[in-house]
Design an enzyme around this catalytic site. Structure first.
Site, mmCIF file in Angstrom:
data_model
loop_
_atom_site.group_PDB
_atom_site.id
_atom_site.type_symbol
_atom_site.label_atom_id
_atom_site.label_comp_id
_atom_site.label_asym_id
_atom_site.label_seq_id
_atom_site.Cartn_x
_atom_site.Cartn_y
_atom_site.Cartn_z
ATOM 1 N N GLY A 135 37.182 63.999 25.337
ATOM 2 C CA GLY A 135 38.087 64.887 24.610
ATOM 3 C C GLY A 135 38.417 64.399 23.216
ATOM 4 O O GLY A 135 39.550 64.515 22.755
ATOM 5 N N ARG A 151 36.061 64.626 29.901
ATOM 6 C CA ARG A 151 35.265 63.410 29.710
ATOM 7 C C ARG A 151 35.986 62.500 28.730
ATOM 8 O O ARG A 151 36.736 61.634 29.124
ATOM 9 C CB ARG A 151 33.839 63.777 29.255
ATOM 10 C CG ARG A 151 32.817 62.634 29.351
ATOM 11 C CD ARG A 151 31.470 63.064 28.827
ATOM 12 N NE ARG A 151 31.521 63.451 27.420
ATOM 13 C CZ ARG A 151 31.372 62.624 26.394
ATOM 14 N NH1 ARG A 151 31.136 61.345 26.604
ATOM 15 N NH2 ARG A 151 31.466 63.072 25.145
ATOM 16 N N HIS A 153 31.467 83.043 27.604
ATOM 17 C CA HIS A 153 30.536 82.300 26.753
ATOM 18 C C HIS A 153 29.520 83.258 26.110
ATOM 19 O O HIS A 153 28.641 82.832 25.373
ATOM 20 C CB HIS A 153 29.747 81.283 27.582
ATOM 21 C CG HIS A 153 30.523 80.061 28.007
ATOM 22 N ND1 HIS A 153 31.435 79.429 27.196
ATOM 23 C CD2 HIS A 153 30.475 79.334 29.151
ATOM 24 C CE1 HIS A 153 31.925 78.369 27.846
ATOM 25 N NE2 HIS A 153 31.373 78.298 29.024
ATOM 26 N N THR A 167 36.514 74.877 25.822
ATOM 27 C CA THR A 167 36.914 76.048 26.616
ATOM 28 C C THR A 167 38.126 75.753 27.502
ATOM 29 O O THR A 167 39.092 76.528 27.535
ATOM 30 C CB THR A 167 35.739 76.481 27.533
ATOM 31 O OG1 THR A 167 34.513 76.357 26.812
ATOM 32 C CG2 THR A 167 35.927 77.880 28.048
HETATM 33 P P1 PAP Z 1 32.982 74.620 29.434
HETATM 34 O O1 PAP Z 1 32.618 75.342 28.182
HETATM 35 O O2 PAP Z 1 31.800 74.260 30.279
HETATM 36 O O3 PAP Z 1 34.063 75.268 30.202
HETATM 37 P P2 PAP Z 1 34.546 72.806 27.837
HETATM 38 O O4 PAP Z 1 35.921 72.752 28.341
HETATM 39 O O5 PAP Z 1 34.280 73.581 26.606
HETATM 40 O O6 PAP Z 1 33.548 73.200 29.014
HETATM 41 O O7 PAP Z 1 34.004 71.359 27.530
HETATM 42 C C1 PAP Z 1 34.523 70.179 27.984
HETATM 43 C C2 PAP Z 1 34.844 69.370 26.766
HETATM 44 O O8 PAP Z 1 36.170 69.645 26.366
HETATM 45 C C3 PAP Z 1 34.750 67.902 27.077
HETATM 46 O O9 PAP Z 1 34.419 67.246 25.854
HETATM 47 P P3 PAP Z 1 33.734 65.819 25.798
HETATM 48 O O10 PAP Z 1 32.549 65.872 26.703
HETATM 49 O O11 PAP Z 1 33.359 65.606 24.359
HETATM 50 O O12 PAP Z 1 34.760 64.858 26.239
HETATM 51 C C4 PAP Z 1 36.172 67.634 27.510
HETATM 52 O O13 PAP Z 1 36.530 66.272 27.508
HETATM 53 C C5 PAP Z 1 36.954 68.437 26.476
HETATM 54 N N1 PAP Z 1 38.304 68.767 26.901
HETATM 55 C C6 PAP Z 1 38.713 69.191 28.119
HETATM 56 N N2 PAP Z 1 40.016 69.381 28.137
HETATM 57 C C7 PAP Z 1 40.484 69.054 26.908
HETATM 58 C C8 PAP Z 1 41.784 69.031 26.329
HETATM 59 N N3 PAP Z 1 42.854 69.368 27.011
HETATM 60 N N4 PAP Z 1 41.885 68.654 25.033
HETATM 61 C C9 PAP Z 1 40.807 68.297 24.323
HETATM 62 N N5 PAP Z 1 39.542 68.291 24.830
HETATM 63 C C10 PAP Z 1 39.379 68.666 26.107
#
Ligand code: PAP
Length: 331
Positions: free
Chosen positions: A299, A297, A137, A77
């Site tokens: 990504g 986290r 969502h 997201t």
């Molecule tokens: P949300 O639905 O609660 O808003 P969301 O952003 O979908 O959260 O989820 C966070 C995930 O997106 C994390 O994944 P991970 O736990 O597997 O690491 C986060 O690291 C990842 N994320 C956030 N920003 C980016 C980005 N710019 N590019 C790729 N992945 C990202």
């Protein structure tokens, strides 16, 4: 509870009171610790998301120029919000002053079920650019009818269920209070597989938007996190085209697409001061003070294999195969 657009307007207090009664009659699950989930019309919501969703079902009027980003939690997201904001507003900001450098993407693109769209007190004035960009969502079946009836565009981003599950498990454990015990991986998996996760069942959520995108490809664009990682340029071009703001040849030649990808990359966003130490200021207690860093986290694609046992992987794969059978939907 009636969800008709023509029902008389309710004050927030009135709605809350009415919904409080509704909430207390619904199946409840506390296993995810920090926020109980309630099952309403087959979908599991936190209380505030449920209240917000019902309010939006009743009163939300979409405009043809609106853009709705939709995801299940932890499907990327934050990334999608950043990318869409950067694409749609690319002519408004010179790069050194880009709002994404000083504001978390969640501040720039509000969630319409929990933030005060369109009079969003939490949002930067920058987010009120036209076209209006907002995020949800909420599953496709529960979207306000006005979104479905208008020419408003919907962009759905999904992610493989194993990585979504692991990302969610980490997030929920970081969100629990000090007095709450950690959620074990086994217990979390049981909940997730039973469809009990925020806005879950996960698989129904994905299928809802997948079917909508097959029925109305000009209205609903369906993207996968993994594809976005693999072919970011191709997909960014498609996304801009879908949103009605195709990159020009000059922009392509000038490296605008690369600039947007770099700006919105995990590496860049996660290292910005605002995302390292910033916190949400929110009217909802459970979102107020939430640290921006929790949305960054690893990504990566496939991080779940560092946590899941072979048996857990088989279990998730089996459910995914069963649920998506006949739908040409693979991860
Ligand atoms: P949300 O639905 O609660 O808003 P969301 O952003 O979908 O959260 O989820 C966070 C995930 O997106 C994390 O994944 P991970 O736990 O597997 O690491 C986060 O690291 C990842 N994320 C956030 N920003 C980016 C980005 N710019 N590019 C790729 N992945 C990202």
């Amino acid at each position: 509870m009636a969800t008709s657009q023509t029902s008389p307007p309710l004050t927030q207090e009135g709605l809350n009171h009415e919904c409080q009664e509704l909430v207390s009659s619904l199946p409840r699950e506390d296993g995810w610790r920090y926020s109980p989930l309630y099952q309403y019309q087959t979908v599991w919501y936190s209380q505030m998301a449920l209240l917000g969703m019902i309010e939006r079902q009743r009163h939300f009027k979409a405009h043809d120029t609106d853009i709705l980003l939709a995801t299940t939690p932890k499907s990327g997201t934050t990334w999608l919000k950043a990318l869409a904001f950067a694409i749609v507003n690319r002519t408004h900001y010179p790069y050194p002053q880009h709002p994404l450098l000083t504001s978390n993407p969640h501040k720039l693109v509000p969630f319409f079920e929990v933030d005060n769209y369109p009079n969003n007190q939490n949002s930067d004035p920058d987010s009120i650019c036209s076209p209006a960009l907002f995020c949800t969502h909420v599953p496709y079946i529960a979207l306000p009818q006005s979104i479905k009836d208008s020419d408003c565009k919907v962009v759905y981003l999904c992610r493989n269920p194993k990585d979504v599950f692991i990302s969610l498990w980490h997030f929920m454990n970081k969100r629990k209070t000090e007095t709450q015990s950690l959620i074990s991986l086994e217990k979390a998996l049981d909940l997730f597989c039973a469809g009990i996760s925020p806005f879950g069942p996960f698989w129904d959520h994905v299928l809802g938007y997948w079917k909508a995108s097959l029925e109305s490809p000009q209205k609903v664009m369906f993207l996968k996190y993994e594809d976005l990682k693999k072919e970011p340029i191709v997909l960014l071009k498609r996304l801009a085209e879908f949103l009605g703001c195709t990159f020009t040849l000059k922009e392509d030649k000038d490296g605008v697409i690369h600039d947007i990808l770099r700006l919105c990359s995990f590496e860049n966003l996660s290292n910005l001061e605002v995302n390292k130490v910033g916190k949400f200021q929110h009217r909802l207690q459970h979102l107020d003070g939430l640290e921006h860093r929790l949305f960054f986290r690893r990504g990566e694609v496939g991080d779940s294999s560092n946590y899941l046992t072979t048996r857990m992987i088989e279990r998730l794969d089996q459910i995914t195969e069963q649920k998506f059978q006949g739908y040409d939907l693979r991860f």
